[in-house]
Motif scaffolding. Structure first.
Motif, PDB file in Angstrom:
ATOM      1  N   UNK A 279       2.891  -0.049   6.278  1.00 43.45           N
ATOM      2  CA  UNK A 279       3.872   1.041   6.235  1.00 43.45           C
ATOM      3  C   UNK A 279       5.244   0.553   5.804  1.00 43.45           C
ATOM      4  N   UNK A 280       5.405  -0.701   5.731  1.00 44.82           N
ATOM      5  CA  UNK A 280       6.694  -1.239   5.317  1.00 44.82           C
ATOM      6  C   UNK A 280       7.274  -2.121   6.396  1.00 44.82           C
ATOM      7  N   UNK A 281       8.193  -2.972   5.977  1.00 45.87           N
ATOM      8  CA  UNK A 281       8.773  -3.921   6.919  1.00 45.87           C
ATOM      9  C   UNK A 281       9.658  -3.252   7.936  1.00 45.87           C
ATOM     10  N   UNK A 282      10.057  -1.990   7.706  1.00 48.60           N
ATOM     11  CA  UNK A 282      10.961  -1.331   8.624  1.00 48.60           C
ATOM     12  C   UNK A 282      10.277  -0.518   9.704  1.00 48.60           C
ATOM     13  N   UNK A 283       8.949  -0.586   9.844  1.00 52.27           N
ATOM     14  CA  UNK A 283       8.224   0.204  10.836  1.00 52.27           C
ATOM     15  C   UNK A 283       7.229  -0.692  11.545  1.00 52.27           C
ATOM     16  N   UNK A 284       7.174  -0.582  12.857  1.00 50.71           N
ATOM     17  CA  UNK A 284       6.148  -1.267  13.634  1.00 50.71           C
ATOM     18  C   UNK A 284       5.702  -0.370  14.798  1.00 50.71           C
ATOM     19  N   UNK A 285       4.522  -0.658  15.313  1.00 49.39           N
ATOM     20  CA  UNK A 285       3.922   0.188  16.347  1.00 49.39           C
ATOM     21  C   UNK A 285       4.608  -0.047  17.676  1.00 49.39           C
ATOM     22  N   UNK A 286       4.869   1.051  18.403  1.00 48.88           N
ATOM     23  CA  UNK A 286       5.437   0.956  19.737  1.00 48.88           C
ATOM     24  C   UNK A 286       4.358   0.912  20.812  1.00 48.88           C
ATOM     25  N   UNK A 287       4.787   1.185  22.071  1.00 50.93           N
ATOM     26  CA  UNK A 287       3.841   1.139  23.180  1.00 50.93           C
ATOM     27  C   UNK A 287       2.993   2.413  23.291  1.00 50.93           C
ATOM     28  N   UNK A 288       3.478   3.517  22.811  1.00 50.86           N
ATOM     29  CA  UNK A 288       2.798   4.794  23.014  1.00 50.86           C
ATOM     30  C   UNK A 288       1.385   4.841  22.429  1.00 50.86           C
ATOM     31  N   UNK A 289       1.129   4.366  21.203  1.00 49.84           N
ATOM     32  CA  UNK A 289      -0.246   4.438  20.689  1.00 49.84           C
ATOM     33  C   UNK A 289      -1.243   3.653  21.535  1.00 49.84           C
ATOM     34  N   UNK A 290      -0.805   2.551  22.131  1.00 51.07           N
ATOM     35  CA  UNK A 290      -1.707   1.793  22.998  1.00 51.07           C
ATOM     36  C   UNK A 290      -2.109   2.618  24.227  1.00 51.07           C
ATOM     37  N   UNK A 291      -1.124   3.334  24.800  1.00 56.20           N
ATOM     38  CA  UNK A 291      -1.426   4.149  25.976  1.00 56.20           C
ATOM     39  C   UNK A 291      -2.380   5.289  25.636  1.00 56.20           C
ATOM     40  N   UNK A 292      -2.180   5.919  24.473  1.00 51.85           N
ATOM     41  CA  UNK A 292      -3.054   7.021  24.077  1.00 51.85           C
ATOM     42  C   UNK A 292      -4.477   6.531  23.830  1.00 51.85           C
TER      43      UNK A 292
END
Length: 243
Positions: A207-220
């Motif tokens: 998605x690009x160097x300016x975006x990374x996954x947060x904690x929310x997708x792991x919880x879902x």
């Protein structure tokens, strides 16, 4: 002359008894039933004695009575006493798993950062309702079609469908005695598909160097796993009433 039954000389009955000396009032009708018929007084002529050998005295035949056979009453099949079905204990732990999964999905899809974006100075968390703008602004053109759909509202629909389907499955499959129905495998398979799809929908490094996954997708994703565990599929889950 010997006594016996002979044709009635009066003609009134078929047979009449002759005692060897004279005719008597005893006669026999056409049904071979004995009757008493007094002879008329002599009127100038006497009844002639029968000629020929005397017949043996008539003995009415009495039909033999059939031997009595004891009649047995019809046998009634005896049913074994029914075993009372114990009420099933409420599957509290399944509802607890569903409750925890609902809380995790609420945190992941509403409150916690879904992605973190680099604003030039620091990583800034962005929740799911605003992730579409953030991902599109910071490299959204590099997301594949599924990632775009998942991060633009599809994750909420999948979460709601998985929660409602799991609750309905637990209620219907555990409300009575007997084995768990086979159709419980269908919602389990759907939840597993949602679990895998949630991983594939995360914004990746592409998605690009300016975006990374947060904690929310792991919880879902973990919430989908809990829903799959809560769905009853064991064949003995409803037999002993302890689950």
């Amino acid at each position: 002359m010997r006594a016996g039954w002979f044709p009635d000389p009066t003609g009134r009955y078929p047979l009449r008894w002759h005692d060897g000396i004279q005719w008597t009032p005893q006669a026999m009708d056409g049904w071979q039933r004995p009757v008493v018929d007094p002879l008329p007084p002599p009127a100038g002529r006497q009844l002639s004695s029968p000629a020929g050998p005397a017949q043996p005295p008539y003995v009415p035949r009495v039909p033999a009575q059939p031997a009595s056979v004891p009649v047995r009453p019809p046998s009634v099949p005896v049913r074994p006493p029914s075993v009372p079905v114990q009420p099933q204990a409420l599957p509290i732990w399944r509802y607890a798993f569903i409750g925890v999964a609902a809380v995790l999905m609420m945190l992941g899809l509403v409150l916690l950062p879904w992605v973190e974006v680099w604003d030039g100075n620091d990583w800034r968390g962005t929740s799911y309702p605003r992730v579409a703008v953030a991902v599109s602004r910071y490299g959204g053109e590099d997301l594949n079609l599924w990632q775009q759909l998942y991060n633009h509202g599809l994750a909420v629909g999948m979460a709601v469908a998985a929660l409602l389907g799991t609750v309905a499955t637990v209620v219907l499959a555990t409300r009575g005695p007997g084995p768990v129905p086979d159709w419980c495998l269908i919602p389990l398979l759907l939840v597993f598909v949602f679990f895998v799809a949630s991983f594939l929908g995360w914004p990746s490094a592409s998605a690009g160097a300016g975006v990374r996954v947060g904690w929310a997708p792991y919880l879902v994703s973990f919430a989908f796993l809990l829903l799959g565990i809560a769905i009853p599929v064991e064949q003995e889950a409803r037999r002993d009433g302890r689950r």
